[in-house]
Design an enzyme around this catalytic site. Sequence first.
Site, PDB file in Angstrom:
ATOM      1  N   ARG A 227       0.833  -1.203   0.000  1.00 53.12           N
ATOM      2  CA  ARG A 227       0.000   0.000   0.000  1.00 53.12           C
ATOM      3  C   ARG A 227       0.870   1.255   0.000  1.00 53.12           C
ATOM      4  O   ARG A 227       1.737   1.419   0.854  1.00 53.12           O
ATOM      5  CB  ARG A 227      -0.920   0.014   1.223  1.00 53.12           C
ATOM      6  CG  ARG A 227      -1.985   1.107   1.174  1.00 53.12           C
ATOM      7  CD  ARG A 227      -2.910   1.039   2.371  1.00 53.12           C
ATOM      8  NE  ARG A 227      -3.447  -0.292   2.599  1.00 53.12           N
ATOM      9  CZ  ARG A 227      -4.493  -0.814   1.942  1.00 53.12           C
ATOM     10  NH1 ARG A 227      -5.101  -0.094   1.021  1.00 53.12           N
ATOM     11  NH2 ARG A 227      -4.904  -2.029   2.207  1.00 53.12           N
TER      12      ARG A 227
ATOM     13  N   GLU B 101       0.530  -7.836  -4.010  1.00 56.62           N
ATOM     14  CA  GLU B 101      -0.708  -7.064  -4.174  1.00 56.62           C
ATOM     15  C   GLU B 101      -0.413  -5.578  -4.036  1.00 56.62           C
ATOM     16  O   GLU B 101       0.250  -5.161  -3.080  1.00 56.62           O
ATOM     17  CB  GLU B 101      -1.704  -7.514  -3.089  1.00 56.62           C
ATOM     18  CG  GLU B 101      -2.848  -6.577  -2.831  1.00 56.62           C
ATOM     19  CD  GLU B 101      -3.547  -6.876  -1.520  1.00 56.62           C
ATOM     20  OE1 GLU B 101      -4.225  -5.969  -1.006  1.00 56.62           O
ATOM     21  OE2 GLU B 101      -3.423  -8.003  -0.989  1.00 56.62           O
TER      22      GLU B 101
ATOM     23  N   THR C 193      -7.751  -3.774  -2.301  1.00 60.60           N
ATOM     24  CA  THR C 193      -8.745  -2.721  -2.086  1.00 60.60           C
ATOM     25  C   THR C 193      -9.582  -2.529  -3.352  1.00 60.60           C
ATOM     26  O   THR C 193      -9.853  -1.404  -3.793  1.00 60.60           O
ATOM     27  CB  THR C 193      -8.080  -1.397  -1.634  1.00 60.60           C
ATOM     28  OG1 THR C 193      -7.064  -1.682  -0.672  1.00 60.60           O
ATOM     29  CG2 THR C 193      -9.100  -0.481  -0.965  1.00 60.60           C
TER      30      THR C 193
ATOM     31  N   LYS D 165     -10.028 -14.091   2.694  1.00 62.22           N
ATOM     32  CA  LYS D 165      -9.198 -13.157   3.457  1.00 62.22           C
ATOM     33  C   LYS D 165      -9.918 -12.846   4.762  1.00 62.22           C
ATOM     34  O   LYS D 165     -10.992 -12.244   4.753  1.00 62.22           O
ATOM     35  CB  LYS D 165      -8.994 -11.891   2.618  1.00 62.22           C
ATOM     36  CG  LYS D 165      -8.428 -10.702   3.348  1.00 62.22           C
ATOM     37  CD  LYS D 165      -8.408  -9.484   2.405  1.00 62.22           C
ATOM     38  CE  LYS D 165      -8.087  -8.201   3.128  1.00 62.22           C
ATOM     39  NZ  LYS D 165      -8.075  -7.042   2.203  1.00 62.22           N
TER      40      LYS D 165
ATOM     41  N   GLY E 159      -2.591  -6.303  10.626  1.00 62.31           N
ATOM     42  CA  GLY E 159      -1.783  -6.308  11.837  1.00 62.31           C
ATOM     43  C   GLY E 159      -0.895  -7.518  12.021  1.00 62.31           C
ATOM     44  O   GLY E 159      -0.392  -7.752  13.130  1.00 62.31           O
TER      45      GLY E 159
ATOM     46  N   GLY F  64       1.062  -6.297   5.569  1.00 66.42           N
ATOM     47  CA  GLY F  64       0.967  -4.908   5.180  1.00 66.42           C
ATOM     48  C   GLY F  64       2.116  -4.072   5.704  1.00 66.42           C
ATOM     49  O   GLY F  64       3.268  -4.219   5.293  1.00 66.42           O
ATOM     50  N   SER F  65       1.814  -3.188   6.664  1.00 67.19           N
ATOM     51  CA  SER F  65       2.785  -2.180   7.081  1.00 67.19           C
ATOM     52  C   SER F  65       4.005  -2.758   7.791  1.00 67.19           C
ATOM     53  O   SER F  65       5.048  -2.111   7.846  1.00 67.19           O
ATOM     54  CB  SER F  65       2.116  -1.139   7.981  1.00 67.19           C
ATOM     55  OG  SER F  65       1.574  -1.745   9.139  1.00 67.19           O
TER      56      SER F  65
END
Length: 214
Positions: free
Chosen positions: A21, A44, A73, A133, A163, A183-184
């Site tokens: 992202r 992704e 998304t 998911k 998370g 993700g992050s």
Amino acid sequence: MNIPRSFHQALSECGLIAILRGLRPEEAIAIGRALYDAGFRIIEVPLNSPDPLASIRALRDALPADALVGAGTVISAQACADVAAAGGQIVVMPHSDPAVIRAAKAAGMACAPGVATLTEAYAALAAGADILKLFPAEALSPAVLKAWRAVLKPPVALVPVGGITPESIAPYAAAGASGFGLGSALYRPGDSAADVARHAAAFMQAWRLACPGA
């Protein structure tokens, strides 16, 4: 058909899905190659990133054929057509809209809708979902996943997203997770390819320890 092999096959080889992202097209190739070299095979790019279709095209053109590249998304059926035109092979959704699932499948792509209840999970599978998911994972503990596994047996793939850190992989894997969306903790806007390679190595170590037969 855009998909050279199944989503399930790629997931079985490496159960870690990179969620990039905020990725910019000019950094996509270097970061994508760092992930591929670390062992990742599913990448992704969320559509709320800067020029995501350009990043998807760059990744698809640069990476070997055994990598699957697509969009996250994805919230509309029209977006599925745009992703397919950019060379995308997978559609990942935050929700479970049957119309979007059907549009992804009609465009020749695999689809991973976001589900938070068993009712949503069964509806998504009926619409043609390839994997499920579990989102947000912060609200769906390993105990919840284990309970779902009592009725959603393999080969249904359950992938917690939201998370996830290297430390949280083992308890989810023990409960029956098929893979993880990262993700992050894997990539934040501004991270270099070297940063991503370092994060990817930590996740791969955790994955291999939790799933030694994978």
